[in-house]
Design a protein around this motif. Structure first.
Motif, PDB file in Angstrom:
ATOM      1  N   HIS A 110       0.794  -1.261  -0.069  1.00 24.23           N
ATOM      2  CA  HIS A 110       0.015  -0.028   0.025  1.00 24.23           C
ATOM      3  C   HIS A 110       0.724   1.406   0.057  1.00 24.23           C
ATOM      4  O   HIS A 110       0.584   2.263  -0.560  1.00 24.23           O
ATOM      5  CB  HIS A 110      -0.774  -0.118   1.243  1.00 24.23           C
ATOM      6  CG  HIS A 110      -1.793  -1.082   1.262  1.00 24.23           C
ATOM      7  ND1 HIS A 110      -2.609  -1.651   0.075  1.00 24.23           N
ATOM      8  CD2 HIS A 110      -2.448  -1.874   2.247  1.00 24.23           C
ATOM      9  CE1 HIS A 110      -3.448  -2.569   0.484  1.00 24.23           C
ATOM     10  NE2 HIS A 110      -3.224  -2.740   1.926  1.00 24.23           N
ATOM     11  N   ALA A 111       2.017   1.126   0.917  1.00 25.17           N
ATOM     12  CA  ALA A 111       2.939   2.350   0.732  1.00 25.17           C
ATOM     13  C   ALA A 111       3.460   2.590  -0.559  1.00 25.17           C
ATOM     14  O   ALA A 111       3.586   3.773  -0.963  1.00 25.17           O
ATOM     15  CB  ALA A 111       3.948   2.130   1.873  1.00 25.17           C
ATOM     16  N   LYS A 112       3.985   1.671  -1.570  1.00 21.58           N
ATOM     17  CA  LYS A 112       4.314   1.748  -2.620  1.00 21.58           C
ATOM     18  C   LYS A 112       3.418   2.337  -3.674  1.00 21.58           C
ATOM     19  O   LYS A 112       3.490   3.226  -4.448  1.00 21.58           O
ATOM     20  CB  LYS A 112       4.830   0.353  -3.149  1.00 21.58           C
ATOM     21  CG  LYS A 112       5.538   0.424  -4.332  1.00 21.58           C
ATOM     22  CD  LYS A 112       6.233  -0.937  -4.889  1.00 21.58           C
ATOM     23  CE  LYS A 112       7.065  -0.579  -5.918  1.00 21.58           C
ATOM     24  NZ  LYS A 112       7.666  -2.047  -6.229  1.00 21.58           N
ATOM     25  N   VAL A 113       2.341   1.959  -3.436  1.00 26.31           N
ATOM     26  CA  VAL A 113       0.952   2.549  -4.070  1.00 26.31           C
ATOM     27  C   VAL A 113       0.712   3.983  -4.076  1.00 26.31           C
ATOM     28  O   VAL A 113       0.674   4.731  -4.864  1.00 26.31           O
ATOM     29  CB  VAL A 113      -0.178   1.568  -4.201  1.00 26.31           C
ATOM     30  CG1 VAL A 113      -1.390   2.361  -5.013  1.00 26.31           C
ATOM     31  CG2 VAL A 113      -0.226   0.166  -4.850  1.00 26.31           C
ATOM     32  N   LEU A 142      -1.446  -4.477  11.416  1.00 24.26           N
ATOM     33  CA  LEU A 142       0.186  -4.285  10.966  1.00 24.26           C
ATOM     34  C   LEU A 142       0.526  -5.470  10.316  1.00 24.26           C
ATOM     35  O   LEU A 142      -0.037  -6.803  10.434  1.00 24.26           O
ATOM     36  CB  LEU A 142       0.814  -3.869  12.154  1.00 24.26           C
ATOM     37  CG  LEU A 142       0.400  -2.977  12.991  1.00 24.26           C
ATOM     38  CD1 LEU A 142       1.085  -2.829  14.430  1.00 24.26           C
ATOM     39  CD2 LEU A 142       0.654  -1.824  12.241  1.00 24.26           C
ATOM     40  N   THR A 143       1.562  -5.289   9.511  1.00 27.39           N
ATOM     41  CA  THR A 143       2.074  -6.507   8.618  1.00 27.39           C
ATOM     42  C   THR A 143       3.321  -6.782   9.108  1.00 27.39           C
ATOM     43  O   THR A 143       4.161  -7.673   8.203  1.00 27.39           O
ATOM     44  CB  THR A 143       1.890  -6.355   7.223  1.00 27.39           C
ATOM     45  OG1 THR A 143       2.409  -5.201   6.866  1.00 27.39           O
ATOM     46  CG2 THR A 143       0.188  -6.143   6.941  1.00 27.39           C
ATOM     47  N   GLN A 181       4.629   6.625   6.721  1.00 26.61           N
ATOM     48  CA  GLN A 181       5.542   7.523   6.006  1.00 26.61           C
ATOM     49  C   GLN A 181       4.878   8.172   4.780  1.00 26.61           C
ATOM     50  O   GLN A 181       4.742   9.183   4.419  1.00 26.61           O
ATOM     51  CB  GLN A 181       7.061   7.037   5.831  1.00 26.61           C
ATOM     52  CG  GLN A 181       7.846   7.023   6.888  1.00 26.61           C
ATOM     53  CD  GLN A 181       8.976   6.305   6.833  1.00 26.61           C
ATOM     54  OE1 GLN A 181       9.420   6.040   5.414  1.00 26.61           O
ATOM     55  NE2 GLN A 181       9.763   5.783   7.893  1.00 26.61           N
ATOM     56  N   ALA A 182       4.442   7.028   4.175  1.00 17.50           N
ATOM     57  CA  ALA A 182       3.653   7.436   2.535  1.00 17.50           C
ATOM     58  C   ALA A 182       2.438   8.103   2.586  1.00 17.50           C
ATOM     59  O   ALA A 182       2.336   8.946   1.940  1.00 17.50           O
ATOM     60  CB  ALA A 182       3.445   6.030   1.710  1.00 17.50           C
ATOM     61  N   ILE A 183       1.631   7.726   3.659  1.00  9.19           N
ATOM     62  CA  ILE A 183       0.474   8.490   4.030  1.00  9.19           C
ATOM     63  C   ILE A 183       0.792   9.936   4.457  1.00  9.19           C
ATOM     64  O   ILE A 183       0.127  11.068   4.072  1.00  9.19           O
ATOM     65  CB  ILE A 183      -0.435   7.920   5.178  1.00  9.19           C
ATOM     66  CG1 ILE A 183      -1.139   6.537   4.554  1.00  9.19           C
ATOM     67  CG2 ILE A 183      -1.590   8.653   5.567  1.00  9.19           C
ATOM     68  CD1 ILE A 183      -1.553   5.535   5.646  1.00  9.19           C
ATOM     69  N   GLN A 184       1.756  10.070   5.196  1.00 11.83           N
ATOM     70  CA  GLN A 184       2.192  11.519   5.721  1.00 11.83           C
ATOM     71  C   GLN A 184       2.660  12.243   4.731  1.00 11.83           C
ATOM     72  O   GLN A 184       2.437  13.613   4.507  1.00 11.83           O
ATOM     73  CB  GLN A 184       3.110  11.190   6.987  1.00 11.83           C
ATOM     74  CG  GLN A 184       3.594  12.580   7.853  1.00 11.83           C
ATOM     75  CD  GLN A 184       4.262  12.179   8.774  1.00 11.83           C
ATOM     76  OE1 GLN A 184       4.935  11.533   8.974  1.00 11.83           O
ATOM     77  NE2 GLN A 184       4.077  13.497   9.749  1.00 11.83           N
ATOM     78  N   ARG A 185       3.497  11.668   3.882  1.00 16.30           N
ATOM     79  CA  ARG A 185       4.409  12.379   2.670  1.00 16.30           C
ATOM     80  C   ARG A 185       2.890  13.145   1.719  1.00 16.30           C
ATOM     81  O   ARG A 185       3.121  13.890   1.087  1.00 16.30           O
ATOM     82  CB  ARG A 185       5.253  11.655   1.965  1.00 16.30           C
ATOM     83  CG  ARG A 185       6.590  11.666   2.980  1.00 16.30           C
ATOM     84  CD  ARG A 185       7.900  11.175   1.848  1.00 16.30           C
ATOM     85  NE  ARG A 185       7.442   9.871   1.515  1.00 16.30           N
ATOM     86  CZ  ARG A 185       8.076   8.804   1.957  1.00 16.30           C
ATOM     87  NH1 ARG A 185       8.533   8.814   3.020  1.00 16.30           N
ATOM     88  NH2 ARG A 185       7.640   7.496   1.446  1.00 16.30           N
ATOM     89  N   ASP A 191       5.127  -1.612   8.263  1.00 16.04           N
ATOM     90  CA  ASP A 191       4.077  -0.465   8.755  1.00 16.04           C
ATOM     91  C   ASP A 191       4.695   0.993   8.764  1.00 16.04           C
ATOM     92  O   ASP A 191       3.951   1.752   8.393  1.00 16.04           O
ATOM     93  CB  ASP A 191       3.616  -0.933  10.151  1.00 16.04           C
ATOM     94  CG  ASP A 191       3.030  -2.445  10.025  1.00 16.04           C
ATOM     95  OD1 ASP A 191       2.498  -2.712   9.121  1.00 16.04           O
ATOM     96  OD2 ASP A 191       3.394  -3.007  10.903  1.00 16.04           O
ATOM     97  N   PRO A 192       5.920   1.225   9.181  1.00 16.93           N
ATOM     98  CA  PRO A 192       6.442   2.594   9.079  1.00 16.93           C
ATOM     99  C   PRO A 192       6.438   3.235   7.685  1.00 16.93           C
ATOM    100  O   PRO A 192       6.263   4.293   7.332  1.00 16.93           O
ATOM    101  CB  PRO A 192       7.794   2.369   9.819  1.00 16.93           C
ATOM    102  CG  PRO A 192       7.591   1.194  10.494  1.00 16.93           C
ATOM    103  CD  PRO A 192       6.909   0.206   9.947  1.00 16.93           C
ATOM    104  N   LEU A 193       6.574   2.146   6.734  1.00 20.17           N
ATOM    105  CA  LEU A 193       6.625   2.440   5.223  1.00 20.17           C
ATOM    106  C   LEU A 193       5.287   3.384   5.027  1.00 20.17           C
ATOM    107  O   LEU A 193       5.170   4.211   4.208  1.00 20.17           O
ATOM    108  CB  LEU A 193       7.186   1.447   4.275  1.00 20.17           C
ATOM    109  CG  LEU A 193       8.508   1.066   4.614  1.00 20.17           C
ATOM    110  CD1 LEU A 193       8.893  -0.303   3.689  1.00 20.17           C
ATOM    111  CD2 LEU A 193       9.394   2.035   4.265  1.00 20.17           C
ATOM    112  N   LEU A 194       4.082   2.438   5.483  1.00 17.50           N
ATOM    113  CA  LEU A 194       2.897   2.939   5.223  1.00 17.50           C
ATOM    114  C   LEU A 194       2.678   4.274   5.739  1.00 17.50           C
ATOM    115  O   LEU A 194       2.114   5.239   5.184  1.00 17.50           O
ATOM    116  CB  LEU A 194       1.757   2.069   5.450  1.00 17.50           C
ATOM    117  CG  LEU A 194       0.491   2.199   5.301  1.00 17.50           C
ATOM    118  CD1 LEU A 194       0.073   2.698   3.864  1.00 17.50           C
ATOM    119  CD2 LEU A 194      -0.390   1.188   5.598  1.00 17.50           C
TER     120      LEU A 194
END
Length: 623
Positions: free
Chosen positions: A79-82, A103-104, A121-125, A116-119
């Motif tokens: 999801h973070a990558k998308v 969480l995964t 960060q992606a949402i926040q950015r 989970d931190p990647l996601l």
């Protein structure tokens, strides 16, 4: 027109009332809720269903994505990558219609970073990601705290047709997640982010103010103007790989990401059916959904587009439905009374067709009318009014038969009943040419003085019975009995083309029957009688004269005994032979001479031989 047959406008209110009774029954049926499912299903057919909004792009987690990435759900790193890819194309807002409630751990691919931190960060950015929640499932705090907003899925309660029709604009705080601080649905939060709307949602008088938008509200819901077909779409696996076919459809668009998997449970019935393309179902299940079913993320997209384009759907108010039912029912009841049976049926069919065409056209303009109750009222009012008219006509027919059945042939009485009303018979006179026949017993007054009362009655009864049967045989109307005199009429109350000739032929039989009747009287020890006949033809005013309790059908016309007048002779000169008698002076018409003829012979048609008129037999009877 039926009105001329069964009455006048004084009766019209009865038929309008019959229609209103039908309307009240329909309204009562509507209140029971039994027909609510049929009503909702019918109204679904009226939805405008515009083209998909080009400002919304759908990103689908579909079966192709599942085959490429493995069984769903995936690592949050996916999801973070998308999200990172979509954010790089600068959309106006990203609605992630996936509940991020778990969480995964570490990413399943090198370098195996914590997913989970990647996601987070992606949402926040991205800064414009809206997450969804429900009362049972909410996004993890790690994700909710950095999202632009968290909103409820907001689907309204399915209607009686088991279809989602609208979105709740403000729900019960207890029926959503704590992270949804504004208690607004996710699709509204998405529009807030996309259009930078900061003003609070204000609902007053069935209208919700949302920024510059004024949204009609029905039972707390905004009705969705569902689209048919697909919106611009990028598959999730392409976004994952950063290769959406048309990245321009993401830039400055609202992006909705959701599941398009038949087994993911995110499928709902909706108010508009449409033909699904092959991507809606897996390859091994080509018919996995009904045309009236849709995926939740697509319904979210239609809800957003309804407000974006201000193309709202409005329902006909309940009071308007009820008034329309009563008005149409009363109008149909009245018009069915005015028209013929066929005309009434054609009117009902035409009105139904016009009504459905009208509400369909209004539906395409966004105004949903009543598809059930008004048409039902039209049909029921037609049935009630036709039933009331049948009862009234049957009553009138029986009255007419009762009035005339005593002195005309029952067949004629039935025919008359089918074409006349009692009101018309009682009050309406008319001028027409008629033929009158008079027959009475010669010398009966002096004869009866020497007879016992029972003998007088017996003679009169046999005489009247035989004479009356022969008059009815020739379709005459027995106007009256005056002692031993019978007055009969032709060409009234129904038109008879050869009325004069019918009377002459009847007179022939009346005289020809003399030996038979005399023999019958002799067998009973009664004295022989003789009668004479007079016939004349001319204009007369015909109609009922007398009170409603005692009516006699009378003709105001000259009367003569035993002979025929000039008009009668003229009417059937080719069928009778006559001797002209000396003229007779009529009472009250001293300046006129009346030509009188004695009938000597008669024939069936112009080519038939002459048959002597039975004057001799009559004389024998009187001898």
């Amino acid at each position: 027109m039926v009105r001329e047959r069964v009455g006048d406008w004084k009766l019209a209110w009865r038929f309008a009332l019959a229609g209103m009774v039908a309307g009240l029954l329909v309204i009562a049926l509507a209140q029971t809720g039994v027909t609510a499912g049929t009503f909702d299903a019918g109204q679904d057919r009226l939805f405008p269903a515009p083209a998909p909004d080009p400002g919304i792009t759908l990103v689908a987690i579909d079966s192709r994505t599942q085959r490429a990435l493995g069984a769903y759900p995936w690592s949050n790193a996916y999801h973070a990558k998308v999200i990172n890819y979509l954010a790089s194309l600068h959309p106006r807002a990203i609605l992630l219609d996936i509940v991020l409630d778990h969480l995964t751990g570490n990413d399943v691919e090198p370098p195996f970073e914590p997913a989970d931190p990647l996601l987070t960060q992606a949402i926040q950015r991205a800064g414009n990601v809206i997450l969804v929640c429900t009362a049972e499932a909410a996004p993890r705090p790690e994700f909710a705290s950095v999202a632009a907003a968290v909103g409820d899925r907001g689907f309204g309660v399915a209607d009686h047709a088991n279809a989602v029709r609208g979105m709740l604009l403000r729900g019960d705080p207890k029926a959503t997640c704590p992270a949804n601080k504004s208690n607004e649905p996710a699709f509204l939060q998405t529009l807030r982010v996309a259009d930078k709307i900061t003003a609070p949602l204000a609902i007053q008088d069935s209208v919700a103010a949302f920024g510059s938008h004024r949204i009609p509200v029905v039972d707390g819901q905004m009705l969705i103007n569902f689209t048919r077909g697909t919106s611009p779409t990028c598959q999730y696996v392409d976004a994952f790989n950063g290769v959406c076919p048309k990245p321009g459809l993401i830039t400055d668009h609202i992006v909705v990401v959701g599941t398009k998997l038949i087994d993911a449970g995110d499928i709902y019935g909706q108010a508009v059916s449409f033909r699904h393309d092959p991507t809606f179902c897996p390859q091994f299940r080509p018919n996995c959904m009904l045309d009236s079913q849709n995926y939740g993320y697509r319904i979210q997209g239609d809800a957003i587009s309804t407000i974006l384009q201000d193309r709202y759907v409005r329902l006909q108010p309940q009071i308007s439905v009820q008034l329309a039912v009563l008005l149409l029912a009363a109008l149909v009841g009245l018009l069915v009374y005015v028209l013929s049976f066929r005309g009434g049926m054609m009117l009902a069919v035409a009105l139904l067709a016009s009504y459905y065409l009208g509400i369909y056209w209004l539906g395409q303009q966004g105004y949903l009318g009543d598809p059930l109750y008004a048409p039902a009222a039209i049909v029921l009012a037609t049935t009630f009014s036709l039933g009331a008219r049948y009862v009234l006509e049957e009553r009138e027919r029986r009255k007419v038969e009762r009035i005339f059945g005593h002195y005309i042939d029952p067949r004629v009485a039935q025919q008359l009943a089918a074409t006349k009303s009692v009101e018309e018979l009682i009050s309406k006179g008319e001028r027409r040419d008629i033929t009158a026949l008079f027959v009475d017993i010669r010398g009966f007054t002096s004869m009866s003085e020497s007879m016992r009362p029972d003998q007088v009655l017996a003679v009169i009864q046999d005489y009247l019975d035989d004479m009356s049967k022969l008059i009815l045989k020739w379709d005459g109307l027995i106007d009256k009995y005056v002692g031993d005199e019978i007055m009969a009429l032709w060409n009234t109350p129904l038109a008879q083309r050869d009325h004069a000739l019918l009377a002459i032929r009847c007179a022939y039989d009346l005289i020809d029957n003399a030996p038979t009747l005399r023999a019958k009287l002799a067998a009973r020890g009664l004295p022989a009688i003789a009668w004479g006949i007079g016939i004349n033809t001319g204009p007369a005013v015909v109609g009922n004269m007398g009170s409603r309790e005692r009516l006699q059908y009378t003709a105001l016309a000259p009367a003569f005994n035993l002979l025929i007048g000039w008009p009668t002779y003229q009417a059937c000169a080719e069928y009778i032979a006559v001797d002209e008698m000396p003229g007779m002076q009529l009472k009250g018409k001293s300046a006129e001479k009346f030509r009188v003829f004695k009938v000597t012979a008669i024939r069936e048609d112009k080519a038939s031989p002459w048959v002597p008129f039975p004057t001799g037999a009559a004389k024998e009877v009187t001898a």
